[in-house]
Scaffold this active site. Structure first.
Site, mmCIF file in Angstrom:
data_model
loop_
_atom_site.group_PDB
_atom_site.id
_atom_site.type_symbol
_atom_site.label_atom_id
_atom_site.label_comp_id
_atom_site.label_asym_id
_atom_site.label_seq_id
_atom_site.Cartn_x
_atom_site.Cartn_y
_atom_site.Cartn_z
ATOM 1 N N ASP A 13 89.503 -47.693 41.328
ATOM 2 C CA ASP A 13 89.698 -47.498 42.637
ATOM 3 C C ASP A 13 90.277 -46.186 43.083
ATOM 4 O OD1 ASP A 13 88.262 -49.776 43.217
ATOM 5 O OD2 ASP A 13 90.044 -51.091 43.451
ATOM 6 N N LYS A 16 86.465 -42.415 42.512
ATOM 7 C CA LYS A 16 85.597 -41.837 41.854
ATOM 8 C C LYS A 16 84.135 -41.635 42.728
ATOM 9 C CE LYS A 16 85.784 -45.576 39.037
ATOM 10 N NZ LYS A 16 87.068 -46.012 39.737
ATOM 11 N N GLY A 40 83.124 -51.015 42.991
ATOM 12 C CA GLY A 40 83.187 -50.710 44.585
ATOM 13 C C GLY A 40 83.155 -49.209 44.847
ATOM 14 N N HIS A 41 82.331 -48.525 44.794
ATOM 15 C CA HIS A 41 82.607 -46.885 44.972
ATOM 16 C C HIS A 41 82.115 -46.815 46.415
ATOM 17 C CE1 HIS A 41 82.091 -46.362 40.296
ATOM 18 N NE2 HIS A 41 82.939 -47.143 40.787
ATOM 19 N N GLN A 222 85.401 -48.606 37.058
ATOM 20 C CA GLN A 222 86.777 -49.125 36.768
ATOM 21 C C GLN A 222 87.567 -47.996 36.518
ATOM 22 O OE1 GLN A 222 83.980 -51.246 35.122
ATOM 23 N NE2 GLN A 222 84.061 -52.076 37.213
HETATM 24 P P1 GDP Z 1 86.425 -46.023 43.351
HETATM 25 O O1 GDP Z 1 86.082 -47.341 43.121
HETATM 26 O O2 GDP Z 1 87.087 -45.138 42.418
HETATM 27 O O3 GDP Z 1 85.092 -45.216 43.914
HETATM 28 O O4 GDP Z 1 87.410 -46.050 44.630
HETATM 29 P P2 GDP Z 1 86.932 -47.136 46.045
HETATM 30 O O5 GDP Z 1 86.124 -46.467 46.725
HETATM 31 O O6 GDP Z 1 87.077 -48.364 45.473
HETATM 32 O O7 GDP Z 1 88.551 -46.903 46.709
HETATM 33 C C1 GDP Z 1 89.074 -45.766 47.260
HETATM 34 C C2 GDP Z 1 89.098 -45.719 48.636
HETATM 35 O O8 GDP Z 1 89.725 -44.640 49.028
HETATM 36 C C3 GDP Z 1 87.780 -45.999 49.300
HETATM 37 O O9 GDP Z 1 88.225 -46.652 50.544
HETATM 38 C C4 GDP Z 1 87.726 -44.228 50.001
HETATM 39 O O10 GDP Z 1 87.120 -44.178 51.108
HETATM 40 C C5 GDP Z 1 89.117 -43.805 50.195
HETATM 41 N N1 GDP Z 1 89.430 -42.516 49.746
HETATM 42 C C6 GDP Z 1 88.844 -41.688 48.833
HETATM 43 N N2 GDP Z 1 89.584 -40.604 48.873
HETATM 44 C C7 GDP Z 1 90.561 -40.581 49.663
HETATM 45 C C8 GDP Z 1 91.415 -39.699 50.011
HETATM 46 O O11 GDP Z 1 91.508 -38.405 49.734
HETATM 47 N N3 GDP Z 1 92.208 -40.040 51.240
HETATM 48 C C9 GDP Z 1 92.091 -41.414 51.914
HETATM 49 N N4 GDP Z 1 92.927 -41.562 52.856
HETATM 50 N N5 GDP Z 1 91.112 -42.266 51.463
HETATM 51 C C10 GDP Z 1 90.326 -41.856 50.523
HETATM 52 P P1 IMO Z 2 85.630 -49.703 40.266
HETATM 53 O O1 IMO Z 2 84.720 -49.042 39.734
HETATM 54 C C1 IMO Z 2 89.586 -52.065 40.331
HETATM 55 C C2 IMO Z 2 89.663 -55.544 37.660
HETATM 56 C C3 IMO Z 2 89.602 -56.706 38.208
HETATM 57 C C4 IMO Z 2 90.469 -57.576 37.256
HETATM 58 C C5 IMO Z 2 89.806 -56.958 36.235
HETATM 59 C C6 IMO Z 2 88.723 -57.806 35.406
HETATM 60 O O2 IMO Z 2 85.408 -49.912 41.817
HETATM 61 O O3 IMO Z 2 87.059 -48.713 40.133
HETATM 62 P P2 IMO Z 2 86.278 -58.208 36.104
HETATM 63 O O4 IMO Z 2 85.546 -58.562 37.213
HETATM 64 O O5 IMO Z 2 85.643 -56.734 35.653
HETATM 65 O O6 IMO Z 2 86.127 -59.066 34.847
HETATM 66 O O7 IMO Z 2 87.582 -57.979 36.595
HETATM 67 O O8 IMO Z 2 89.453 -55.768 36.455
HETATM 68 N N1 IMO Z 2 88.455 -54.697 38.135
HETATM 69 C C7 IMO Z 2 88.741 -53.520 38.900
HETATM 70 N N2 IMO Z 2 89.796 -53.107 39.717
HETATM 71 N N3 IMO Z 2 88.319 -51.297 40.479
HETATM 72 C C8 IMO Z 2 87.162 -51.845 39.912
HETATM 73 O O9 IMO Z 2 85.941 -50.985 39.785
HETATM 74 C C9 IMO Z 2 87.309 -52.993 38.980
HETATM 75 N N4 IMO Z 2 86.571 -53.819 38.319
HETATM 76 C C10 IMO Z 2 87.352 -54.775 37.732
HETATM 77 O O10 IMO Z 2 90.157 -56.813 39.626
HETATM 78 O O11 IMO Z 2 91.758 -57.189 37.370
HETATM 79 MG MG MG Z 3 86.453 -49.228 43.674
#
Ligand code: GDP
Ligand code: IMO
Ligand code: MG
Length: 423
Positions: A13, A16, A40-41, A222
């Site tokens: 998270d 990415k 979840g991207h 991840q």
């Molecule tokens: P990923 O899994 O690495 O793609 O990241 P996620 O989408 O799960 O989580 C990142 C969260 O931060 C999302 O809700 C994005 O919309 C948000 N986000 C990304 N970059 C920024 C930033 O620079 N500032 C803020 N406030 N939110 C951001």
């Molecule tokens: P993105 O791509 C954050 C964490 C879960 C748990 C562990 C194992 O959005 O960054 P799993 O379901 O893979 O067996 O869970 O890994 N986890 C993540 N945490 N971002 C993710 O993906 C994750 N995918 C798995 O919360 O601790």
């Molecule tokens: Mg994510």
């Protein structure tokens, strides 16, 4: 060397999806190499937020081929739902999406086993996303999995039933039954849908494109600290989240890889169980959670929040050979008068270390912080890197000197336009 790889350096998270979206226009292909619906991207542009789980984050660009590689575990039902949502939003993915026939299929029984095995762990739960990731990779490594290409075989249903019968036995070891009756119909209709998509040997597709001089961006899911080998085992996911996973998860040779983008938040978060030395259990942690809206994109769970951890980042940078850093969510720290950076740990025997310890060591490691002045300015309003406040630039320089890798992007908001490129 036209393959660049983007990886998360923390526990996922990091942002990415946003950066893939920002960089995508300079590539011909975006390819996912591992993970599945646990990811979840989030991408935000034109006032709309999109959350992608299995679909690569280049899907919004008609000229970019999007590849779901062989290293991915694919849930057909989640995939169909995701693609349906894109269709509803007017995105035409029908021509620029390819799926590896060698990707593993997540069955409803894998999801059920994920729940059963988590419950059986009692107090030692991983905190899995319950999407069936672990059981599906177990079947892959155990040479018992079903792959996407298998859905084209005439005896697919029989193979499915044999697999489910084996899963039922596994469940019975825990004194449980599989709970899948309500999901099987959806699964088979989603498999039917999947049959109509572009299923192929994506390793050939990608290498042919490389031979034509096309540029590929490999999108990691991840984060490195969740890697099956190098993460905080056993509190990890079940795939190779580091850059090496892009080679095995796409069928691309290492010599093709050029840049490695390392994505990190300006602080740190984790969802699920496991060690997190810089975690904040106080109101500061809560402030970060609220300001950063730190609730999971896939599960909605509150994320654990803490300060940035340089021993952890040094480790991830080493494993991945990161060539440039992207510092995300800097705006979340706007209000803080002081920002803490964990530069090293104090170990149980009183020594100091800059290394990331193993699980036992992590439980005893005490973070040692350097406090840097905050910028106390609204970064959302900054549109040019020359307007970045001096304390933020000092923070960036401090990270660069400690980590020995340049920071090339500072992200100051979720939208794709809130991205500042540093020289
Ligand atoms: P990923 O899994 O690495 O793609 O990241 P996620 O989408 O799960 O989580 C990142 C969260 O931060 C999302 O809700 C994005 O919309 C948000 N986000 C990304 N970059 C920024 C930033 O620079 N500032 C803020 N406030 N939110 C951001
Ligand atoms: P993105 O791509 C954050 C964490 C879960 C748990 C562990 C194992 O959005 O960054 P799993 O379901 O893979 O067996 O869970 O890994 N986890 C993540 N945490 N971002 C993710 O993906 C994750 N995918 C798995 O919360 O601790
Ligand atoms: Mg994510």
């Amino acid at each position: 060397m036209p393959v660049d790889v983007l990886v998360g350096l923390q526990w996922g998270d990091e942002g990415k999806g946003k950066i893939v979206d920002v960089l995508a226009p300079t590539y011909d292909v975006v390819a996912r190499f591992q993970g599945g619906p646990n990811a979840g991207h989030t991408l935000t542009f034109d006032g709309i937020k999109h959350v992608l789980h299995q679909v690569p984050s280049g899907i919004f660009h008609a000229h970019i081929l999007n590849v779901v590689g062989n290293g991915v575990v694919l849930d057909p039902f989640v995939f169909r739902t995701e693609l349906q949502k894109l269709t509803d939003r007017g995105v035409d993915w029908s021509r620029n999406l390819y799926i590896s026939k060698k990707a593993q299929l997540i069955l409803p029984s894998h999801r059920s086993l994920d729940r059963i095995s988590e419950e059986a762990r009692g107090g030692d739960r991983i905190g899995s996303t319950l999407k069936g990731i672990g059981p599906t990779y177990q079947d892959k490594v155990g040479r018992a999995g079903l792959r996407v290409g298998d859905i084209l075989l005439p005896d697919f249903k029989q193979r499915y039933q044999d697999t489910v019968a084996r899963h039922a036995q596994l469940a019975s070891f825990h004194g449980r039954e599989l709970d899948i009756a309500a999901e099987e119909e959806n699964f088979f209709s989603a498999v039917e849908f999947l049959r109509g998509l572009q299923l192929t040997d994506t390793e050939y597709l990608l290498n042919d494109l490389l031979n034509q001089g096309k540029r590929i961006l490999a999108e990691g899911a991840q984060g490195s600290l969740l890697d099956i080998d190098f993460g905080t085992y056993p509190f990890v996911t079940s795939s190779s989240t580091v850059v090496a996973g892009a080679c095995t998860g796409l069928g691309i040779a290492p010599r093709h890889i050029d840049k490695v983008y390392g994505i990190t938040k300006a602080y740190c978060t984790r969802v699920g169980s496991g060690p997190f030395p810089t975690e904040l259990h106080d109101e500061v942690g809560e402030q970060i959670r609220q300001a950063g809206r730190e609730f999971g994109s896939t599960t909605g769970r509150p994320r654990r929040c803490g300060w940035i951890d340089l021993p952890a980042l040094r480790y991830s940078i080493m494993l991945n050979g990161v060539t440039e850093l992207h510092l995300m969510k800097a705006d979340v720290l706007d209000e803080f008068a002081e920002i803490n950076v964990c530069t090293h740990y104090r170990t149980a025997d009183g020594q100091q270390t800059e290394q990331f310890p193993d699980l036992a060591g992590l439980q005893e490691a005490a973070p040692v912080y350097t406090a840097l002045p905050g910028w106390q300015q609204n970064l959302n309003l900054v549109t040019d890197h020359e307007q970045l406040p001096a304390p933020l630039l000092s923070y960036v320089q401090f990270l660069e000197s400690q980590l020995q890798v340049p920071v090339r992007i500072v992200s100051v908001g979720p939208d794709r336009v809130s991205t500042l490129h540093l020289n």
